[in-house]
Design a protein around this motif. Sequence first.
Motif, PDB file in Angstrom:
ATOM      1  N   LEU A 150       0.824  -1.199   0.000  1.00 26.93           N
ATOM      2  CA  LEU A 150       0.000   0.000   0.000  1.00 26.93           C
ATOM      3  C   LEU A 150       0.863   1.256   0.000  1.00 26.93           C
ATOM      4  O   LEU A 150       0.595   2.197  -0.739  1.00 26.93           O
TER       5      LEU A 150
ATOM      6  N   ILE B 170       0.257   2.940  -3.529  1.00 27.41           N
ATOM      7  CA  ILE B 170      -0.737   3.993  -3.411  1.00 27.41           C
ATOM      8  C   ILE B 170      -0.086   5.339  -3.110  1.00 27.41           C
ATOM      9  O   ILE B 170      -0.604   6.375  -3.454  1.00 27.41           O
TER      10      ILE B 170
ATOM     11  N   TYR C 138      -7.523   5.592   2.418  1.00 24.65           N
ATOM     12  CA  TYR C 138      -7.889   4.387   1.670  1.00 24.65           C
ATOM     13  C   TYR C 138      -8.892   3.586   2.480  1.00 24.65           C
ATOM     14  O   TYR C 138      -9.128   3.851   3.668  1.00 24.65           O
TER      15      TYR C 138
ATOM     16  N   GLU D 212     -12.034   7.817  -6.926  1.00 29.70           N
ATOM     17  CA  GLU D 212     -11.016   6.935  -6.376  1.00 29.70           C
ATOM     18  C   GLU D 212     -10.466   5.969  -7.404  1.00 29.70           C
ATOM     19  O   GLU D 212     -11.122   5.639  -8.378  1.00 29.70           O
TER      20      GLU D 212
ATOM     21  N   CYS E 153      -9.559   0.938  -2.153  1.00 33.37           N
ATOM     22  CA  CYS E 153      -9.883   2.199  -2.828  1.00 33.37           C
ATOM     23  C   CYS E 153      -9.074   3.322  -2.204  1.00 33.37           C
ATOM     24  O   CYS E 153      -8.938   3.403  -0.985  1.00 33.37           O
ATOM     25  N   THR E 154      -8.535   4.171  -3.056  1.00 35.35           N
ATOM     26  CA  THR E 154      -7.804   5.334  -2.579  1.00 35.35           C
ATOM     27  C   THR E 154      -8.224   6.553  -3.382  1.00 35.35           C
ATOM     28  O   THR E 154      -8.170   6.508  -4.601  1.00 35.35           O
TER      29      THR E 154
ATOM     30  N   GLY F 234     -10.401   6.507   0.278  1.00 33.68           N
ATOM     31  CA  GLY F 234     -11.512   5.680   0.725  1.00 33.68           C
ATOM     32  C   GLY F 234     -12.797   6.489   0.816  1.00 33.68           C
ATOM     33  O   GLY F 234     -12.815   7.696   0.575  1.00 33.68           O
TER      34      GLY F 234
END
Length: 181
Positions: free
Chosen positions: A12, A16, A63, A84, A136-137, A139
């Motif tokens: 992550l 991300i 996220y 996202e 999801c980023t 969130g």
Amino acid sequence: MDVWCDALGSWLETTIGELSVSASTTKPTTSSASYGGDGEWLQTRPGEKCCIRVPAVDTGGAYSVVEIVSTPGDSTPMHIHSNEDEYFIILEGTALIALGDKTFDAAAGATIFLPRNIPHAWGNASNSSLRFLGICTPGGVEDALRVIARGGVSDLVAFSAKFGVEIVGPLLIQPEGHSPQ
């Protein structure tokens, strides 16, 4: 479990971007399991159930992580997220993924990046269950799953738009006897 969590945290952070991900180094003295979020399985449609493992509220909105289990024949319609990016980590089974004008299979162990503003869908075209993590980023979209599971959605297109999701096509996998509309 700790190794997997550490690996996910590292993934992550590098995939991300810089997130505030912290992990406890204290080991439990007895057997235990930790399930982030509320740990409640939600039935979001007949072939799909999900569990919000890490809600956006726990990450300052950076996220969210949702575990999804999908039965054979289940799928989403083609849609676009405007808010996202999504990342899927396939844990069991094989996902059928449509991304833009490409369609491909993603087997257990695969990681898929679904960028915002690109039409996509996923489904389970196999004869066995599909299980994956959806990250999801930023969130927040996971809040829609709670409302859907409570049966509070009469117009999915209008409801989705409230969360920055536009439905732009039919289900990826059509039920037998039905053709795309």
